[in-house]
Design an enzyme around this catalytic site. Sequence first.
Site, PDB file in Angstrom:
ATOM      1  N   GLY A 312      23.731 -58.349 134.287  1.00  0.00           N
ATOM      2  CA  GLY A 312      23.527 -59.203 135.952  1.00  0.00           C
ATOM      3  C   GLY A 312      24.554 -59.870 136.123  1.00  0.00           C
ATOM      4  N   GLY A 315      26.009 -66.043 141.046  1.00  0.00           N
ATOM      5  CA  GLY A 315      26.789 -67.113 142.450  1.00  0.00           C
ATOM      6  C   GLY A 315      28.593 -67.255 141.168  1.00  0.00           C
ATOM      7  N   PHE A 316      27.981 -67.002 140.233  1.00  0.00           N
ATOM      8  CA  PHE A 316      29.158 -67.044 138.672  1.00  0.00           C
ATOM      9  C   PHE A 316      30.227 -66.158 138.113  1.00  0.00           C
ATOM     10  CE2 PHE A 316      25.834 -66.448 136.561  1.00  0.00           C
ATOM     11  CZ  PHE A 316      25.573 -65.142 135.759  1.00  0.00           C
ATOM     12  N   GLY A 317      29.342 -65.247 138.917  1.00  0.00           N
ATOM     13  CA  GLY A 317      30.182 -64.003 138.577  1.00  0.00           C
ATOM     14  C   GLY A 317      29.034 -62.907 137.585  1.00  0.00           C
ATOM     15  N   GLU A 318      29.296 -62.385 136.531  1.00  0.00           N
ATOM     16  CA  GLU A 318      28.908 -60.543 136.230  1.00  0.00           C
ATOM     17  C   GLU A 318      28.760 -60.855 134.743  1.00  0.00           C
ATOM     18  OE1 GLU A 318      30.369 -57.374 138.696  1.00  0.00           O
ATOM     19  OE2 GLU A 318      31.827 -58.357 137.566  1.00  0.00           O
ATOM     20  N   VAL A 319      27.736 -60.547 134.244  1.00  0.00           N
ATOM     21  CA  VAL A 319      27.137 -60.458 132.588  1.00  0.00           C
ATOM     22  C   VAL A 319      27.520 -59.189 132.032  1.00  0.00           C
ATOM     23  CG1 VAL A 319      25.977 -61.435 130.576  1.00  0.00           C
ATOM     24  CG2 VAL A 319      26.176 -63.243 132.605  1.00  0.00           C
ATOM     25  N   LYS A 333      29.994 -63.600 129.988  1.00  0.00           N
ATOM     26  CA  LYS A 333      30.311 -63.958 130.798  1.00  0.00           C
ATOM     27  C   LYS A 333      31.863 -64.312 131.525  1.00  0.00           C
ATOM     28  CE  LYS A 333      28.105 -68.432 133.278  1.00  0.00           C
ATOM     29  NZ  LYS A 333      28.062 -69.557 133.235  1.00  0.00           N
ATOM     30  N   ASP A 430      21.003 -78.005 134.440  1.00  0.00           N
ATOM     31  CA  ASP A 430      20.585 -77.651 135.946  1.00  0.00           C
ATOM     32  C   ASP A 430      20.040 -76.016 134.555  1.00  0.00           C
ATOM     33  OD1 ASP A 430      20.870 -75.353 137.529  1.00  0.00           O
ATOM     34  OD2 ASP A 430      22.304 -73.741 136.603  1.00  0.00           O
TER      35      ASP A 430
END
Length: 623
Positions: A312, A315-319, A333, A430
């Site tokens: 997936g 906004g943080f990047g990809e996993v 991550k 969060d």
Amino acid sequence: MTSFNVFVTTLVLAVSILSSYLSMTTEATQNPLYRFCSNTTTFNPNSPYKSNLDVVLFNLSWNAAQESDCIYQDADAGGVNGTSNYVYGNYLCRGDVNSTICHGCVLASIEFARQNCSVEKEMIVWYDEWMLRYSNQSFRSTMSVYPYFYMWNVENATEMDKFKQEVEKTMNEFASKAARSGKKFMVHEANISGFDTIYSLVQCTQDLSSDDCTKCLQNATSRFPSLLDGKRGGRVCLPSCNIRYELYRFYDVDEPPQMTPQLVSPPPPSPTDPVTVPKECESEISTIESLQFDLETIETATSRFSEDNKLGEGGFGEVFEGTLPNRQEIAVKRLSKSSSQGAEEFKNEVVLVAKLQHRNLVRLLGFCLDGGEKMLVYEFVPNKSLDYFLFDPAKQGELDWSKRHNIIGGIARGILYLHEDSRLRVIHRDLKASNILLDVDMNPKISDFGMARMFGIDQTEGNTKRIVGTYGYMAPEYAMEGLYSIKSDVFSFGVLLLEILSGRKNSGFHLTKFAPSLLAYAWNLWNEGKRLELMDPLLKDSCAANEFMRYVHIGLLCVQEDAYNRPTMSSVVHMLKSETISLSQPERPAFSVGRITQRHEFEPAPDRSLSDNGLSISTFLPR
């Protein structure tokens, strides 16, 4: 007493101390299990506080040297009680330790404190059979439950759930008896059907009242389910009391404890009883260099970040999914170059998560800072996240009431661990459905600690100008004023609970103009006596109406607008576990009538689903 007599007395004591120190057994020279030196208040080596501290330590060592069965003593010095230079101190030896060993233990503790906590006004150090404490704040006859530490045996018990229940029941049954005894010390042996004999020990400092001793022991016992989690042995040590259980006899006193025991030196700790020692959290990644992966290892594990391995993105990047050379599955991550999570937040997540160990928290295996990359390496959790099932009509049916009930309880226990049972108080900030991962058995694991904040044990709230989190889950005091506390996480949990019960998202909820959010919809149904209409239709055959309505009630208590009225997570866990606890009437939930300007200012673009990309808001909100 003349100055000459004081000198002679001091000289005699010094000779006695030296003689005892040289002849101490290994029990008195072992390394401490845990120490706490508060750096919030310090003293000058030549200050009056240092002189008063020397007097207190002198008096404690003198009392311990007397030929008596004295396992507990306190002392204080400083002229005027309550002044800034006043010092309070005590020691507590385990009830089966004889006076000679106890004396040596106290001396060893004093020497350790002088070398390792040389300028801190507040100090406490625990060993296997004793404890030493001093402070500039009075704690005499006062129950103290922070700081604390815990240890566990590496092996799990068979039938873990039943074992946990039996251990907790056994400890609670004789805690009150111990509190009423003269020593406030007791051991107990219980033969439990299906298990080996459980050997237990409880003890309080003797300055506590019976009621406070009972409360302290109950506080320690209540931490067993989340901290020790079905282990074959473990202990929890608080400043005012301690408890321990094992499947072997680790003490040297026979039941009944009211009889005068034969006081002999106890055996050394079992090598199968490793220590989980909390340390003051460090802020530098260098403290956990052993967790660092090199880029080549990560690239190989993820097939060089192949699209086939992608789990997936947001906004943080990809996993990415990956497999290490030892065949361990991992989730990587990979933070994007434009990620809002900067180096500080990255280090925060690494340091924080590496120190957190709980079955309902995702486990951090390591990190990578190599080749311009910032990556976190987690255990692989195969069933993706809660929102993947909860908000997809094609998958909702896989979450029957039994699974949702288990998920709700696991999330609550995980948050409770962060708030009360971890090394420091942690506020996640969060919590949302996409940050709840599900393992192969659909057990929940809280993830994504990039926005989390650590507090000291006495700190309860903080303030920030930078609002981070996700629309629909943020408490009003945080969204409006930047105020966050454990009650902020309670609010987010309440939103999650109502989402799990209804199968609907709070963010972007549109039903009628009178219910702009799921919280408002639930509140309206509550007031109209139509609470069952909130139930996800898929639960009608598996969820009892009374249990459902009770859970709705708890959810509404958690999302009340006034943070003061919201329960703590410890209360929430008790409410979820017991149907006999009466619940107060909830007040109006936050955002039920649009307290935060217009909703469209905060909604994501129509084609950007929060459940798909896990986007987080990091912006200033209007006041």
